[in-house]
Design a protein around this motif. Structure first.
Motif, mmCIF file in Angstrom:
data_model
loop_
_atom_site.group_PDB
_atom_site.id
_atom_site.type_symbol
_atom_site.label_atom_id
_atom_site.label_comp_id
_atom_site.label_asym_id
_atom_site.label_seq_id
_atom_site.Cartn_x
_atom_site.Cartn_y
_atom_site.Cartn_z
ATOM 1 N N LEU A 185 0.834 -1.203 0.000
ATOM 2 C CA LEU A 185 0.000 0.000 0.000
ATOM 3 C C LEU A 185 0.869 1.253 0.000
ATOM 4 C CD1 LEU A 185 -2.635 -1.014 2.712
ATOM 5 C CD2 LEU A 185 -2.773 -1.346 0.230
ATOM 6 N N PRO A 186 0.471 2.286 -0.707
ATOM 7 C CA PRO A 186 1.225 3.549 -0.669
ATOM 8 C C PRO A 186 1.093 4.214 0.699
ATOM 9 C CG PRO A 186 -0.794 3.818 -1.921
ATOM 10 C CD PRO A 186 -0.682 2.349 -1.621
ATOM 11 N N ALA A 187 2.055 5.055 1.025
ATOM 12 C CA ALA A 187 2.102 5.675 2.349
ATOM 13 C C ALA A 187 0.853 6.487 2.651
ATOM 14 C CB ALA A 187 3.346 6.559 2.456
ATOM 15 N N ASP A 188 0.341 7.210 1.666
ATOM 16 C CA ASP A 188 -0.825 8.044 1.929
ATOM 17 C C ASP A 188 -2.059 7.213 2.239
ATOM 18 O OD1 ASP A 188 -0.842 7.240 -0.850
ATOM 19 O OD2 ASP A 188 -2.497 8.644 -1.134
ATOM 20 N N LEU A 189 -2.157 6.033 1.641
ATOM 21 C CA LEU A 189 -3.290 5.167 1.939
ATOM 22 C C LEU A 189 -3.168 4.589 3.351
ATOM 23 C CD1 LEU A 189 -5.874 3.758 1.237
ATOM 24 C CD2 LEU A 189 -4.593 2.095 -0.116
ATOM 25 N N LEU A 190 -1.966 4.212 3.747
ATOM 26 C CA LEU A 190 -1.767 3.736 5.116
ATOM 27 C C LEU A 190 -2.076 4.836 6.129
ATOM 28 C CD1 LEU A 190 1.412 1.453 5.191
ATOM 29 C CD2 LEU A 190 -0.896 0.874 5.944
ATOM 30 N N ASP A 191 -1.753 6.072 5.778
ATOM 31 C CA ASP A 191 -2.070 7.180 6.675
ATOM 32 C C ASP A 191 -3.578 7.326 6.875
ATOM 33 O OD1 ASP A 191 0.576 7.809 7.046
ATOM 34 O OD2 ASP A 191 0.621 9.314 5.451
ATOM 35 N N ARG A 192 -4.339 6.891 5.873
ATOM 36 C CA ARG A 192 -5.799 6.974 5.964
ATOM 37 C C ARG A 192 -6.417 5.663 6.440
ATOM 38 N NH1 ARG A 192 -7.464 7.121 1.043
ATOM 39 N NH2 ARG A 192 -5.545 7.336 -0.160
ATOM 40 N N ALA A 193 -5.582 4.728 6.868
ATOM 41 C CA ALA A 193 -6.069 3.432 7.348
ATOM 42 C C ALA A 193 -5.511 3.160 8.742
ATOM 43 C CB ALA A 193 -5.659 2.329 6.371
ATOM 44 N N PRO A 194 -5.893 3.976 9.739
ATOM 45 C CA PRO A 194 -5.302 3.823 11.070
ATOM 46 C C PRO A 194 -5.604 2.484 11.732
ATOM 47 C CG PRO A 194 -7.167 5.329 11.138
ATOM 48 C CD PRO A 194 -6.880 5.077 9.690
ATOM 49 N N ALA A 195 -6.708 1.841 11.343
ATOM 50 C CA ALA A 195 -7.012 0.529 11.931
ATOM 51 C C ALA A 195 -5.937 -0.494 11.564
ATOM 52 C CB ALA A 195 -8.380 0.053 11.466
ATOM 53 N N ILE A 196 -5.372 -0.368 10.367
ATOM 54 C CA ILE A 196 -4.268 -1.254 9.976
ATOM 55 C C ILE A 196 -3.013 -0.873 10.745
ATOM 56 C CG2 ILE A 196 -2.793 -1.985 8.063
ATOM 57 C CD1 ILE A 196 -5.120 -1.491 6.179
ATOM 58 N N ALA A 197 -2.757 0.434 10.858
ATOM 59 C CA ALA A 197 -1.545 0.889 11.535
ATOM 60 C C ALA A 197 -1.518 0.453 12.993
ATOM 61 C CB ALA A 197 -1.434 2.412 11.430
ATOM 62 N N VAL A 198 -2.666 0.545 13.678
ATOM 63 C CA VAL A 198 -2.666 0.176 15.092
ATOM 64 C C VAL A 198 -2.453 -1.327 15.254
ATOM 65 C CG1 VAL A 198 -5.140 -0.272 15.504
ATOM 66 C CG2 VAL A 198 -3.750 0.785 17.284
ATOM 67 N N CYS A 199 -2.961 -2.126 14.322
ATOM 68 C CA CYS A 199 -2.721 -3.574 14.369
ATOM 69 C C CYS A 199 -1.265 -3.901 14.047
ATOM 70 C CB CYS A 199 -3.658 -4.299 13.411
ATOM 71 S SG CYS A 199 -5.368 -4.370 13.983
ATOM 72 N N LEU A 200 -0.653 -3.146 13.148
ATOM 73 C CA LEU A 200 0.776 -3.328 12.897
ATOM 74 C C LEU A 200 1.583 -2.948 14.133
ATOM 75 C CD1 LEU A 200 0.902 -1.963 9.252
ATOM 76 C CD2 LEU A 200 1.524 -4.283 9.955
ATOM 77 N N GLY A 201 1.098 -1.936 14.861
ATOM 78 C CA GLY A 201 1.730 -1.598 16.132
ATOM 79 C C GLY A 201 1.621 -2.739 17.120
ATOM 80 N N ASP A 202 0.437 -3.355 17.215
ATOM 81 C CA ASP A 202 0.251 -4.494 18.112
ATOM 82 C C ASP A 202 1.185 -5.644 17.739
ATOM 83 O OD1 ASP A 202 -1.756 -3.101 19.406
ATOM 84 O OD2 ASP A 202 -3.390 -4.108 18.336
ATOM 85 N N ALA A 203 1.267 -5.947 16.444
ATOM 86 C CA ALA A 203 2.120 -7.051 16.001
ATOM 87 C C ALA A 203 3.584 -6.768 16.300
ATOM 88 C CB ALA A 203 1.921 -7.290 14.499
ATOM 89 N N SER A 204 4.008 -5.535 16.091
ATOM 90 C CA SER A 204 5.405 -5.176 16.371
ATOM 91 C C SER A 204 5.692 -5.240 17.866
ATOM 92 C CB SER A 204 5.697 -3.770 15.838
ATOM 93 O OG SER A 204 5.499 -3.691 14.440
ATOM 94 N N ARG A 205 4.749 -4.768 18.672
ATOM 95 C CA ARG A 205 4.948 -4.812 20.130
ATOM 96 C C ARG A 205 5.060 -6.248 20.623
ATOM 97 N NH1 ARG A 205 1.429 -5.499 24.122
ATOM 98 N NH2 ARG A 205 -0.381 -5.125 22.777
ATOM 99 N N LEU A 206 4.187 -7.128 20.125
ATOM 100 C CA LEU A 206 4.218 -8.527 20.545
ATOM 101 C C LEU A 206 5.490 -9.227 20.095
ATOM 102 C CD1 LEU A 206 0.482 -9.429 19.845
ATOM 103 C CD2 LEU A 206 1.586 -9.171 22.086
ATOM 104 N N ALA A 207 6.104 -8.708 19.024
ATOM 105 C CA ALA A 207 7.372 -9.264 18.545
ATOM 106 C C ALA A 207 8.577 -8.566 19.161
ATOM 107 C CB ALA A 207 7.444 -9.160 17.023
ATOM 108 N N ALA A 208 8.315 -7.682 20.167
ATOM 109 C CA ALA A 208 9.374 -6.958 20.883
ATOM 110 C C ALA A 208 10.139 -5.999 19.996
ATOM 111 C CB ALA A 208 10.328 -7.929 21.571
#
Length: 269
Positions: A185-208
């Motif tokens: 996905l292009p950066a601007d689309l990810l910026d408009r898809a915060p539900a994906i970003a927060v889940c990527l944050g969760d996945a990164s946190r769980l992976a330390a």
């Protein structure tokens, strides 16, 4: 040796071997140069498909975008009731389908390449992939539907479907799959898809991967803007990073702000 190699490339396609043998006798080493081997494969697929009834050809073309052929999805896609019988009939001809078990098949790769090329030539591949995505989603296969949408360049609907399945992927420990999709996905689309970003944050946190997680949560916080519940979720994620890394003093202000923004009782708890 040439016949053995070609047999492997054709996945044991029985019909191909006598034709290949005839071509080898006629052309010899020429088959190994100038793309003539691919031309031969295209010829084999074209001749095989041409020998089918029109309804069977239409079925193959409609289902060509699918990597896995299941009767329910194929029936929806081709607009027929007994797709299982059609699949079995094509398989019994020994030319077109490879069984995967459980009543599912896949296209023989030579035939699928030919079918996709035909759809492309006719300007129908994009519509075919979109129809496949709809059929897959209707039958509870959103991940496969996302694959079709991404392959088609339909990024907005792909992102919308990603947002729906992202929490489940994180719960299953499959953050890598979500990250692979997000990379398309292009950066601007990810910026408009915060539900994906927060889940990527969760996945990164769980992976330390804590710095990466903080970056995703911050991106989600900005993306949610005035949407209080979403902003609260992103802030709570940031607080969890600080708690996981034994920095409670940094976690406290984020938790307080998350609490103020939270509206649902479960989120507030």
């Amino acid at each position: 040796d040439s016949l053995a190699a070609l047999a492997a490339e054709t996945e044991g396609w029985a019909m191909a071997l006598p034709l290949v043998a005839e071509q080898l006798r006629a052309q010899g080493p020429a088959l190994h140069h100038g793309g003539s081997r691919q031309d031969l494969f295209d010829y084999l697929a074209r001749e095989a498909v041409a020998g089918l009834e029109s309804a069977q050809r239409a079925f193959l073309l409609a289902t060509a975008p699918l990597e896995r052929l299941e009767p329910s999805v194929c029936g929806t896609l081709a607009g027929i009731r007994d797709a299982g019988a059609v699949l079995r009939g094509l398989h019994d001809r020994g030319l077109f389908l490879i069984p995967l078990g459980g009543g599912a098949y896949r296209h023989h790769h030579l035939v699928r390449e030919f079918l996709l090329a035909r759809l492309t030539e006719d300007g129908c591949l994009a519509d075919g992939r979109r129809a496949a995505a709809r059929a897959l989603a209707a039958h509870g296969q959103p991940e496969e539907a996302i694959g079709q949408l991404l392959a088609n360049g339909d990024l907005e609907p792909a992102a919308a479907m990603m947002a729906l399945v992202a929490p489940e992927l994180v719960d299953q420990g499959r953050g890598a799959q979500l990250a692979a999709w997000a990379a398309a996905l292009p950066a601007d689309l990810l910026d408009r898809a915060p539900a994906i970003a927060v889940c990527l944050g969760d996945a990164s946190r769980l992976a330390a991967r804590y710095d990466e997680a903080l970056a995703w949560y911050e991106r989600a916080r900005r993306g949610y803007g005035s949407a209080a519940e979403g902003r609260s979720r992103a802030l709570a994620g940031m607080a969890l990073v600080y708690l996981d890394t034994a920095r409670p003093a940094l976690a406290e202000p984020h938790l307080e702000e998350a609490l103020q923004a939270a509206e649902e009782p479960r989120s507030r708890a």
